[in-house]
Design an enzyme around this catalytic site. Structure first.
Site, mmCIF file in Angstrom:
data_model
loop_
_atom_site.group_PDB
_atom_site.id
_atom_site.type_symbol
_atom_site.label_atom_id
_atom_site.label_comp_id
_atom_site.label_asym_id
_atom_site.label_seq_id
_atom_site.Cartn_x
_atom_site.Cartn_y
_atom_site.Cartn_z
ATOM 1 N N TYR A 181 0.827 -1.213 0.000
ATOM 2 C CA TYR A 181 0.000 0.000 0.000
ATOM 3 C C TYR A 181 0.859 1.259 0.000
ATOM 4 C CZ TYR A 181 -3.611 3.255 1.697
ATOM 5 O OH TYR A 181 -4.472 4.303 1.851
ATOM 6 N N LYS A 185 1.026 4.081 -2.991
ATOM 7 C CA LYS A 185 0.673 5.482 -2.751
ATOM 8 C C LYS A 185 1.851 6.415 -2.993
ATOM 9 C CE LYS A 185 -3.675 4.959 -1.662
ATOM 10 N NZ LYS A 185 -4.726 5.414 -2.596
#
Length: 328
Positions: A181, A185
């Site tokens: 994640y 990002k």
């Protein structure tokens, strides 16, 4: 360790979220069409509602058909215009479907918000290839494919446009247990900077937003759980969270999206902008903060001597700071 921006519980939407003060200029997106990925619930739904409340027509995207249809119903019942496109984002075919849906339903595409995401949290030594690939596909690859399809259409239209890429504090600072994640990002933030340069001649702005909102994840944190639970029972969050931590509801994050899609933000591009609770902030881009020089280049021994007193004297912190709870 905070991860704020997925799976938020939907909450009631104000009809005009940016018209609370008659002295504040209103934003009019009438005639514009938008696609918001992952907008069946949570932050995506809040973004879709905010765009529609300001006059934009919205394509609601989700993998859950019932959630997508309920989102469309809630927008239209509030006086907005929306249609659904149920497809999992990631590949080029899904991206083309979303753009085509906007063009078929509304005749054009002006705004893309890449919000869709999933989590597969595990520490490095326990994370599988499947855990990694699933998150990278849904976050990073889908942002790429959807932005590419949208850019092609917007350049053909020749009237500019807006790409809003959804980032996270995890992508800015890293976060324990979120290799996939955080990497996705961080990549999204870098793509926003790159695409802002590539698309500037076409008058297409590209920014990453970094939302912070109450979600199912934050409810699992002992320090925040009582406040998230109180919020769900209709009690407001205290100022030390809304202001000090920039922590609030999905609706608190939504106003940034129609603002970036408006004429007022035509000069804003390539930025990472945080929002949550009562706080909005501009994130810095990575930059050199300290340097040292050695004639003829560096040796390992010279680095050993120089590090603690020069470039390494103030090492940078990592991870998302824990919330400061009074009395904790």
């Amino acid at each position: 360790m905070l991860s704020f921006d997925l799976d938020a519980t939907p909450r009631a939407q104000p009809a005009h979220p940016m018209r609370r003060d008659s002295l504040v200029p209103t934003i009019d997106l009438t005639g514009k069409a938008a696609v918001v990925t992952g907008s069946g619930r949570g932050l995506g739904l809040a973004y879709a509602h905010a765009l529609a409340a300001h006059g934009a027509s919205v394509v609601v995207n989700d993998i859950d058909e019932d959630a997508a249809e309920q989102a469309v119903k809630s927008i239209t019942e509030a006086g907005g215009t929306a249609v659904a496109e149920v497809v999992p984002v990631g590949g080029a075919e899904a991206a083309d479907r979303l753009v085509s849906r906007a063009v078929e339903a509304f005749g054009r595409l002006d705004v893309l918000v890449t919000n869709a995401g999933i989590l597969r949290d595990k520490v490095l030594w326990k994370m599988t290839d499947e855990d990694f690939d699933a998150v990278i596909t849904t976050h990073l690859r889908a942002t790429f494919t959807c932005a590419r399809a949208a850019a092609v259409r917007m350049r053909e239209q020749g009237e500019g446009g807006t790409l809003v890429l959804v980032g996270s504090p995890a992508g800015q600072r890293g976060n324990f247990g979120q290799t996939n994640y955080a990497a996705a990002k961080a990549g999204i933030a870098s793509m926003a900077r790159t695409w802002s340069m590539e698309l500037s001649r076409a008058s297409i702005t590209v920014n990453a937003i970094v939302p912070v909102a109450a979600t199912a994840m934050t409810e699992t944190m002992p320090a925040l759980a009582p406040y998230v639970d109180a919020l769900r029972n209709g009690r407001p969050l205290p100022d030390f969270l809304r202001k000090g931590e920039g922590f609030g509801t999905p609706e608190d994050c939504a106003a940034l999206v129609p603002f970036l899609a408006s004429d007022a933000a035509r000069g804003i591009t390539g930025q990472c902008i945080g929002i949550g609770g009562d706080k909005v902030a501009l994130w810095s881009h990575p930059q050199e903060i300290r340097a040292a020089y050695a004639d003829g280049g560096w040796t390992s021994g010279a680095l050993t001597d120089a590090w603690p007193t020069s470039i390494g004297a103030e090492p940078q912190t990592v991870g998302i700071p824990a919330p400061k709870i009074p009395g904790a």
